[in-house]
Design a protein around this motif. Structure first.
Motif, short mmCIF file in Angstrom:
data_model
loop_
_atom_site.label_atom_id
_atom_site.label_comp_id
_atom_site.label_asym_id
_atom_site.label_seq_id
_atom_site.Cartn_x
_atom_site.Cartn_y
_atom_site.Cartn_z
N ILE A 52 -7.84 -21.23 -19.37
CA ILE A 52 -7.64 -21.63 -17.92
C ILE A 52 -6.10 -21.60 -17.57
N GLN A 53 -5.86 -20.82 -16.47
CA GLN A 53 -4.41 -20.67 -16.08
C GLN A 53 -3.93 -21.71 -15.04
N ILE A 98 -2.24 -22.95 -12.17
CA ILE A 98 -1.61 -22.50 -11.21
C ILE A 98 -1.18 -23.51 -10.00
N ASN A 109 -8.43 -21.70 -9.82
CA ASN A 109 -8.81 -20.41 -10.19
C ASN A 109 -9.89 -19.89 -9.54
N ARG A 110 -11.00 -20.62 -9.71
CA ARG A 110 -12.44 -20.34 -9.30
C ARG A 110 -13.09 -21.57 -8.44
N GLU A 143 -10.97 -28.36 -11.78
CA GLU A 143 -11.05 -27.01 -11.95
C GLU A 143 -12.70 -26.65 -12.11
N THR A 191 -13.94 -23.76 -12.93
CA THR A 191 -13.91 -22.73 -14.32
C THR A 191 -14.27 -23.39 -15.59
#
Length: 145
Positions: A27-28, A30, A62-63, A79, A81
């Motif tokens: 997982i990036q 951000i 992210n998602r 998150e 994701t």
């Protein structure tokens, strides 16, 4: 005077922690900020403890992000994701009651703590949900990273 400086330097060197948090390679992380207005019907479930919502807007995680009212004016945001495999077509998790389920492997996570319930008993490293900052300010919850 030199002894005091040497002792201070020694104290600073010994008090530094070399342990670093283990980052999730899938997982990036951000940076973002989203103000969630509790007066809007879409987010009104968050006025009740134990009620999660999914925010799937572009630029929010992210998602997307899961937010839950954890009670006592505390909110948790995670998150959406799945944290235990590379992003793919099935890695956006779904809400199931007060849990998040990854449709790829049916991994299940608590939206109160972010912990994985069904960790396989093998030699692989498994990650809990990536948590974001969630702070209530008046009738808004500010989600950020």
């Amino acid at each position: 005077m030199n002894r005091i400086i040497c002792l201070l330097l020694l104290f600073l060197v010994l008090s530094c922690d070399s342990d670093r948090a283990i980052r999730n390679p899938y997982i990036q992380e951000i940076g973002f900020r989203f103000d969630l207005n509790l007066s809007l019907p879409l987010y009104s479930p968050l006025t009740n403890p134990g009620s999660p919502v999914y925010i799937g807007l572009d630029g929010v995680g992210n998602r997307g992000v899961f937010v839950i009212n954890a009670g006592f004016d505390q909110f948790r945001a995670f998150e959406a994701t799945c944290p235990n495999h590379p992003p793919n077509s099935c890695s956006t998790m779904e809400i199931d009651g007060q849990n998040a389920i990854c449709p790829c492997e049916d991994y299940e996570y608590s939206l109160f703590t972010g912990q994985q319930f069904n960790v396989p008993e093998d030699d692989n490293v498994y990650y809990n949900l990536l948590e974001y900052r969630a702070v209530q300010s008046g009738n808004s919850v500010i989600i950020s990273n």
